[in-house]
Design an enzyme around this catalytic site. Structure first.
Site, short mmCIF file in Angstrom:
data_model
loop_
_atom_site.label_atom_id
_atom_site.label_comp_id
_atom_site.label_asym_id
_atom_site.label_seq_id
_atom_site.Cartn_x
_atom_site.Cartn_y
_atom_site.Cartn_z
N TYR A 16 49.14 67.07 -18.12
CA TYR A 16 49.58 68.28 -18.83
C TYR A 16 48.83 68.42 -20.16
CZ TYR A 16 52.74 71.52 -21.22
OH TYR A 16 53.26 72.59 -21.91
N GLU A 38 60.44 76.73 -21.24
CA GLU A 38 60.78 76.28 -22.59
C GLU A 38 62.27 76.44 -22.84
OE1 GLU A 38 58.95 74.55 -24.50
OE2 GLU A 38 56.93 74.95 -23.77
N TRP A 46 60.80 67.36 -22.21
CA TRP A 46 59.81 68.18 -21.51
C TRP A 46 59.36 67.49 -20.22
CZ3 TRP A 46 58.70 72.88 -20.80
CH2 TRP A 46 57.49 73.27 -20.23
#
Length: 187
Positions: A16, A38, A46
């Site tokens: 990522y 988000e 995350w």
């Protein structure tokens, strides 16, 4: 290869960080996906969202704004029963509402969000401790999104969106992905 410290903490983060985070991203559906993810991340790691991302994409019709805007009560019940995603009723409802609100934006979601990207030079964070959680631009973005009817879009979520989509470049100074100029990348 030197990268932001968080980028080394899990294999998913390496990919990522190296291939996605901080790269300019445009397109209404692409930015809708990020806005939704988000919001789902709020209060969670995350990494949890990254690991569930394929299931999110399947459950939310690839984050097509038009498809999600058409979701009804049966779809929301289906999503609440889907163990592959974060099953939070408020966040699921927010995704559907935000899709409907995104449809109503005359300039499109991408142009709306990018209108808050800072311009000009910015100070490159030297360490992760120097990376802010919000900015004047993210506060303004959140305020305007809320005014337009979006939900689950506070200043911290807005700033995380700005970082993830390259509106700001918060790669630390010694990271190989840090852009040479300190300004916001142009996408």
């Amino acid at each position: 290869m030197q990268r932001c410290a968080w980028g080394n903490s899990a294999p998913e983060y390496v990919t990522y960080h190296d291939e996605e985070w901080g790269r300019p991203l445009r397109g209404d559906d692409a930015l809708f996906e990020r806005l939704c993810l988000e919001a789902f991340q709020s209060g969670l790691s995350w990494l949890t969202i990254l690991r569930k991302r394929p299931a999110f994409r399947a459950a939310f019709a690839g984050f097509s704004i038009d498809a999600v805007a058409a979701f009804g009560p049966d779809d929301e019940a289906r999503l609440m029963a889907d163990a592959g995603i974060v099953r939070n009723r408020a966040k699921i409802s927010a995704a559907v509402r935000n899709a409907r609100t995104a449809q109503q934006q005359p300039e499109g979601l991408s142009d709306l969000l990018w209108s808050f990207a800072p311009t000009g030079p910015r100070t490159r964070p030297a360490t992760l401790a120097d990376v802010p959680a919000t900015s004047p631009e993210s506060v303004a973005m959140a305020k305007e999104l809320k005014r337009r009817g979006f939900v689950f879009v506070g200043p911290t979520t807005a700033y995380a969106l700005m970082q993830a989509t390259g509106m700001v470049d918060d790669h630390v100074a010694d990271c190989f992905r840090a852009s040479p100029d300190q300004g916001a990348p142009v996408g």
